[in-house]
Design a protein around this motif. Structure first.
Motif, PDB file in Angstrom:
ATOM      1  N   GLU A   3       0.828  -1.211   0.000  1.00 47.29           N
ATOM      2  CA  GLU A   3       0.000   0.000   0.000  1.00 47.29           C
ATOM      3  C   GLU A   3       0.858   1.254   0.000  1.00 47.29           C
ATOM      4  N   MET A   4       1.942   1.229   0.771  1.00 47.43           N
ATOM      5  CA  MET A   4       2.827   2.379   0.812  1.00 47.43           C
ATOM      6  C   MET A   4       3.461   2.612  -0.566  1.00 47.43           C
ATOM      7  N   ALA A   5       3.823   1.575  -1.258  1.00 51.78           N
ATOM      8  CA  ALA A   5       4.410   1.704  -2.592  1.00 51.78           C
ATOM      9  C   ALA A   5       3.400   2.301  -3.568  1.00 51.78           C
ATOM     10  N   PHE A   6       2.140   1.897  -3.446  1.00 51.92           N
ATOM     11  CA  PHE A   6       1.112   2.433  -4.337  1.00 51.92           C
ATOM     12  C   PHE A   6       0.799   3.893  -4.040  1.00 51.92           C
ATOM     13  N   VAL A   7       0.934   4.304  -2.808  1.00 52.26           N
ATOM     14  CA  VAL A   7       0.596   5.672  -2.423  1.00 52.26           C
ATOM     15  C   VAL A   7       1.808   6.603  -2.502  1.00 52.26           C
ATOM     16  N   LEU A   8       2.972   6.130  -2.100  1.00 51.26           N
ATOM     17  CA  LEU A   8       4.147   6.983  -1.991  1.00 51.26           C
ATOM     18  C   LEU A   8       4.633   7.506  -3.349  1.00 51.26           C
ATOM     19  N   PRO A  10       2.977   8.059  -6.352  1.00 55.87           N
ATOM     20  CA  PRO A  10       2.176   9.166  -6.886  1.00 55.87           C
ATOM     21  C   PRO A  10       2.225  10.417  -6.001  1.00 55.87           C
ATOM     22  N   MET A  11       2.306  10.217  -4.682  1.00 53.32           N
ATOM     23  CA  MET A  11       2.353  11.363  -3.789  1.00 53.32           C
ATOM     24  C   MET A  11       3.663  12.149  -3.972  1.00 53.32           C
ATOM     25  N   LEU A  12       4.785  11.468  -4.114  1.00 57.18           N
ATOM     26  CA  LEU A  12       6.043  12.147  -4.372  1.00 57.18           C
ATOM     27  C   LEU A  12       6.016  12.865  -5.722  1.00 57.18           C
ATOM     28  N   ALA A  13       5.432  12.235  -6.720  1.00 54.38           N
ATOM     29  CA  ALA A  13       5.306  12.877  -8.028  1.00 54.38           C
ATOM     30  C   ALA A  13       4.459  14.143  -7.926  1.00 54.38           C
ATOM     31  N   LEU A  14       3.406  14.094  -7.142  1.00 53.30           N
ATOM     32  CA  LEU A  14       2.554  15.264  -6.947  1.00 53.30           C
ATOM     33  C   LEU A  14       3.310  16.379  -6.232  1.00 53.30           C
ATOM     34  N   PHE A  15       4.066  16.052  -5.201  1.00 53.39           N
ATOM     35  CA  PHE A  15       4.846  17.059  -4.479  1.00 53.39           C
ATOM     36  C   PHE A  15       5.902  17.695  -5.370  1.00 53.39           C
ATOM     37  N   ILE A  16       6.584  16.898  -6.165  1.00 56.52           N
ATOM     38  CA  ILE A  16       7.596  17.444  -7.081  1.00 56.52           C
ATOM     39  C   ILE A  16       6.935  18.332  -8.131  1.00 56.52           C
ATOM     40  N   ALA A  17       5.774  17.936  -8.618  1.00 55.87           N
ATOM     41  CA  ALA A  17       5.057  18.757  -9.596  1.00 55.87           C
ATOM     42  C   ALA A  17       4.634  20.093  -8.982  1.00 55.87           C
ATOM     43  N   ILE A  18       4.204  20.081  -7.743  1.00 56.02           N
ATOM     44  CA  ILE A  18       3.826  21.329  -7.069  1.00 56.02           C
ATOM     45  C   ILE A  18       5.033  22.262  -6.985  1.00 56.02           C
ATOM     46  N   VAL A  19       6.189  21.728  -6.627  1.00 56.32           N
ATOM     47  CA  VAL A  19       7.397  22.541  -6.542  1.00 56.32           C
ATOM     48  C   VAL A  19       7.786  23.053  -7.924  1.00 56.32           C
TER      49      VAL A  19
END
Length: 121
Positions: A3-8, A10-19
């Motif tokens: 579950e962490m692999a499935f969530v982490l 996309p979440m990291l990709a989203l954070f990098i995109a925000i930056v």
């Protein structure tokens, strides 16, 4: 773990995109504020800024702009700061040399050509 692999990821990709989207907006805002402060300093006709006396008003205005940009415009990027003086009368020709920033002349301070490399291309 699964579950962490499935969530982490996309979440990291989203954070990098925000930056990646936020930093250019921050830089534009910061440069706009810096050139505004440079213009404010330039209309006072001073040669001293933060205890340092400069040889020309252009050098003093450039130092003011650099101090407001969190060191993004130092070193090789210092040449991106442009300080120009114009005649207040038609044809509004550009003025150079001694007396270019006399009272009544038009002062233009700008930052052009800054390149920001995104985190993820």
């Amino acid at each position: 773990m699964i579950e962490m692999a499935f969530v982490l990821v996309p979440m990291l990709a989203l954070f990098i995109a925000i930056v990646d989207f936020a930093v250019p907006i921050f830089l534009k805002s910061m440069f706009t504020s810096a050139v505004r402060e440079g213009c404010r300093f330039g209309i006072t006709y001073q040669l001293t800024y933060n205890g340092t006396t400069y040889a020309s008003q252009t050098a003093a205005i450039t130092a003011v702009v650099q101090s407001y940009t969190f060191n993004f415009l130092t070193g090789s990027n210092a040449g991106l700061i442009s300080v120009q003086y114009y005649s207040p009368n038609s044809p509004f020709s550009q003025l150079t040399g001694t007396g270019a920033n006399d009272p009544g002349n038009i002062l233009q301070v700008s930052v052009t050509g800054y390149q920001w490399t995104p985190v993820v291309p």
